[in-house]
Design a protein around this motif. Sequence first.
Motif, PDB file in Angstrom:
ATOM      1  N   VAL A 339       0.788  -1.020  -0.171  1.00 42.04           N
ATOM      2  CA  VAL A 339       0.136   0.073  -0.002  1.00 42.04           C
ATOM      3  C   VAL A 339       0.914   1.133   0.082  1.00 42.04           C
ATOM      4  O   VAL A 339       0.743   2.277  -0.397  1.00 42.04           O
ATOM      5  N   HIS A 340       2.051   1.094   0.584  1.00 44.37           N
ATOM      6  CA  HIS A 340       2.905   2.307   0.949  1.00 44.37           C
ATOM      7  C   HIS A 340       3.764   2.873  -0.347  1.00 44.37           C
ATOM      8  O   HIS A 340       3.891   3.731  -0.820  1.00 44.37           O
ATOM      9  N   ASP A 341       4.357   1.718  -1.009  1.00 47.63           N
ATOM     10  CA  ASP A 341       5.330   2.111  -2.191  1.00 47.63           C
ATOM     11  C   ASP A 341       5.494   0.990  -3.027  1.00 47.63           C
ATOM     12  O   ASP A 341       6.457   1.355  -4.084  1.00 47.63           O
ATOM     13  N   LEU A 342       4.776  -0.167  -3.050  1.00 48.55           N
ATOM     14  CA  LEU A 342       4.764  -0.930  -4.237  1.00 48.55           C
ATOM     15  C   LEU A 342       6.035  -1.875  -4.191  1.00 48.55           C
ATOM     16  O   LEU A 342       6.216  -2.827  -5.289  1.00 48.55           O
ATOM     17  N   GLY A 343       7.181  -1.730  -3.545  1.00 49.24           N
ATOM     18  CA  GLY A 343       8.362  -2.108  -3.219  1.00 49.24           C
ATOM     19  C   GLY A 343       9.479  -1.163  -3.639  1.00 49.24           C
ATOM     20  O   GLY A 343       9.360   0.074  -4.061  1.00 49.24           O
ATOM     21  N   GLY A 344      10.764  -1.598  -3.336  1.00 52.79           N
ATOM     22  CA  GLY A 344      11.712  -0.858  -3.709  1.00 52.79           C
ATOM     23  C   GLY A 344      12.494  -0.839  -4.964  1.00 52.79           C
ATOM     24  O   GLY A 344      12.076  -1.163  -5.832  1.00 52.79           O
ATOM     25  N   ASN A 345      13.656   0.197  -5.056  1.00 58.74           N
ATOM     26  CA  ASN A 345      14.280   0.443  -6.016  1.00 58.74           C
ATOM     27  C   ASN A 345      15.076  -1.087  -6.552  1.00 58.74           C
ATOM     28  O   ASN A 345      15.857  -1.534  -5.741  1.00 58.74           O
ATOM     29  N   VAL A 346      14.567  -1.470  -7.782  1.00 59.48           N
ATOM     30  CA  VAL A 346      15.325  -2.655  -8.230  1.00 59.48           C
ATOM     31  C   VAL A 346      16.565  -2.593  -8.482  1.00 59.48           C
ATOM     32  O   VAL A 346      17.424  -3.589  -8.028  1.00 59.48           O
ATOM     33  N   ALA A 347      17.137  -1.626  -8.983  1.00 63.94           N
ATOM     34  CA  ALA A 347      18.704  -1.479  -9.347  1.00 63.94           C
ATOM     35  C   ALA A 347      19.487  -1.587  -7.858  1.00 63.94           C
ATOM     36  O   ALA A 347      20.604  -2.282  -7.788  1.00 63.94           O
ATOM     37  N   ALA A 348      18.910  -0.741  -6.909  1.00 59.34           N
ATOM     38  CA  ALA A 348      19.572  -0.865  -5.569  1.00 59.34           C
ATOM     39  C   ALA A 348      19.712  -2.282  -4.985  1.00 59.34           C
ATOM     40  O   ALA A 348      20.469  -2.813  -4.574  1.00 59.34           O
ATOM     41  N   GLN A 349      18.481  -3.032  -5.009  1.00 54.15           N
ATOM     42  CA  GLN A 349      18.310  -4.272  -4.878  1.00 54.15           C
ATOM     43  C   GLN A 349      19.102  -5.273  -5.512  1.00 54.15           C
ATOM     44  O   GLN A 349      19.787  -6.261  -4.864  1.00 54.15           O
ATOM     45  N   LEU A 350      19.376  -5.327  -6.701  1.00 55.41           N
ATOM     46  CA  LEU A 350      20.203  -5.894  -7.588  1.00 55.41           C
ATOM     47  C   LEU A 350      21.775  -5.626  -7.146  1.00 55.41           C
ATOM     48  O   LEU A 350      22.424  -6.448  -6.867  1.00 55.41           O
ATOM     49  N   ALA A 351      22.076  -4.342  -6.754  1.00 52.42           N
ATOM     50  CA  ALA A 351      23.425  -4.111  -6.239  1.00 52.42           C
ATOM     51  C   ALA A 351      23.634  -4.703  -4.855  1.00 52.42           C
ATOM     52  O   ALA A 351      24.696  -5.261  -4.609  1.00 52.42           O
ATOM     53  N   ALA A 352      22.772  -4.507  -4.126  1.00 49.04           N
ATOM     54  CA  ALA A 352      22.776  -5.261  -2.824  1.00 49.04           C
ATOM     55  C   ALA A 352      22.993  -6.549  -2.873  1.00 49.04           C
ATOM     56  O   ALA A 352      23.885  -7.521  -1.901  1.00 49.04           O
ATOM     57  N   ALA A 353      22.144  -7.286  -3.646  1.00 49.05           N
ATOM     58  CA  ALA A 353      22.398  -8.753  -4.029  1.00 49.05           C
ATOM     59  C   ALA A 353      23.675  -9.270  -4.176  1.00 49.05           C
ATOM     60  O   ALA A 353      24.468 -10.209  -3.825  1.00 49.05           O
ATOM     61  N   GLU A 354      24.531  -8.244  -4.996  1.00 50.21           N
ATOM     62  CA  GLU A 354      25.850  -8.597  -5.465  1.00 50.21           C
ATOM     63  C   GLU A 354      26.815  -8.227  -4.323  1.00 50.21           C
ATOM     64  O   GLU A 354      27.882  -8.859  -4.023  1.00 50.21           O
ATOM     65  N   LEU A 355      26.530  -7.527  -3.382  1.00 48.14           N
ATOM     66  CA  LEU A 355      27.452  -6.990  -2.163  1.00 48.14           C
ATOM     67  C   LEU A 355      27.404  -8.147  -1.058  1.00 48.14           C
ATOM     68  O   LEU A 355      28.345  -8.294  -0.407  1.00 48.14           O
ATOM     69  N   LEU A 356      25.923  -8.619  -0.671  1.00 41.31           N
ATOM     70  CA  LEU A 356      25.709  -9.175   0.570  1.00 41.31           C
ATOM     71  C   LEU A 356      26.318 -10.521   0.886  1.00 41.31           C
ATOM     72  O   LEU A 356      26.990 -10.613   1.908  1.00 41.31           O
ATOM     73  N   PRO A 357      26.883 -11.181  -0.295  1.00 40.38           N
ATOM     74  CA  PRO A 357      28.033 -12.376  -0.049  1.00 40.38           C
ATOM     75  C   PRO A 357      29.266 -11.875   0.524  1.00 40.38           C
ATOM     76  O   PRO A 357      30.028 -12.653   1.276  1.00 40.38           O
TER      77      PRO A 357
END
Length: 480
Positions: A339-357
């Motif tokens: 209801v609030h924002d439909l989800g976050g920035n996809v590019a940032a999430q993909l970058a985070a997925a690269e960083l998290l490991p």
Amino acid sequence: MSMDPAALADRLGRWSAGRGPLYLLLAARLRRLIDEGELAPGTALPPDRALAAALTVARGTVVAAYEELRREGRIRRRQGSGTRVAGPVRPGPRESTGAPVFLHLLEPRDDVVLLACAAPDAPPPALPAAYERALARLREVTGDIGYHPLGHVRLRRAVAEHYARRGVPTEPDQVLVTNGGQQALALLARAFVGPGGTALVEAPTYPGALEAFREQAAAVRTLPVGLDGFGRAVRDRGRRPDLAYVAATHHNPTGAVLPPLVRRRLAAAAEAAGVPLVDDEVLAHLAFPGRDTPPPLAAYGRTVISVGSLSKSVWGGLRVGWIRAPRPVVDRLGRLRAVHDLGGNVAAQLAAAELLPRVESLCADGAADRRARHDHLRTELERRLPDWQAPPVPGGQTLWVRLPHGDGDSFAQTALRHGVAVLPGSGLDASGGSREFVRIHFLADHATLTTAAERLARAWRAYEGGEPDRDTPPSRALAV
């Protein structure tokens, strides 16, 4: 409607950091709050003496500032009735936050050394590199409109693997991605603690958590750091909280780390009582070299809810956080978030997925530097302010400093006038305690930390000596 002097002092922010007489700076900031509706018509302003004490200024400064606003027609002053914002009383907009930790972020850049809000001051080289890899993946996207309220599946999978590596088996459907840890806390507060509900927190604790619970008009109860006495508190059915919040690793602000046995007892008591137990893990990876930390609190109980973020371990500008929880909780939170924002920035999430490991190794690479900054600030404080108590911490980003006398609220005002911002302890303690403390971070470079210590020492000398105001005009204005 009336404003508590300390609350108004918080809302004034860095009012005294500009150039010119203090009374004009105070009048200017009050004028802005009135014009923007933050101080609604009919609001009772604090008496002269009370506001002067909260701001650590002479009474004449407040009298002169009020007189400026009275002449402009923005306030009304009447002997025996006090000072009120002009205009008819009417329902105003919902009150916004008065927490200094957030208000400092809204101020324009100035010469003030900000030791109130802790986060890395520059993105590491690994972040642009992660974005480059993420952008390559974006070029391959088809059949995806980009709305992911639960989070992009690639990052949800990376978060699940992150917990599995740390001994907490996790499936992607147990993960909700958020825009940083603060949004995670806000969603949890909304999901579990409605108006009149109760949140159980540590005293002191992270002020952003307190704001999230207060935003829901919840009552906040406290226990000592580590939630000591938690088992007894949740066994009382008549006072059982709707949610409990703890920072088990590198507690904000004290830096404490809960031992494994305490973690096990907390998780077991929460599960037995059916109380959602939220573990804030945002600082968990920021241990100093040679300091091992126990497994996450979620390793000791199936119902523990973990909150994580890359804001402190990578960079605050990477607005990516997450909630790890049982699947029904994640599904419920996802419906709230959609209801609030439909989800976050996809590019940032993909970058985070690269960083998290690599987040553990990134934090380990910077651990020696963080400890050096911690040691440098403590050395500077010990040399210039030997009466202050600033115990060492095993990790994290902040020192919890006890002042030898006085209180953190009034000293923070004096410190601002000497060009350094610290966080008063009272704003981190819902029990009403910790007034003799201030929280300061040690993430700045050595030169900046030295400058901060010099300014704090000058501020403390002024605070102890009753610093006179600058350029406060004599006034025959009505004192109320």
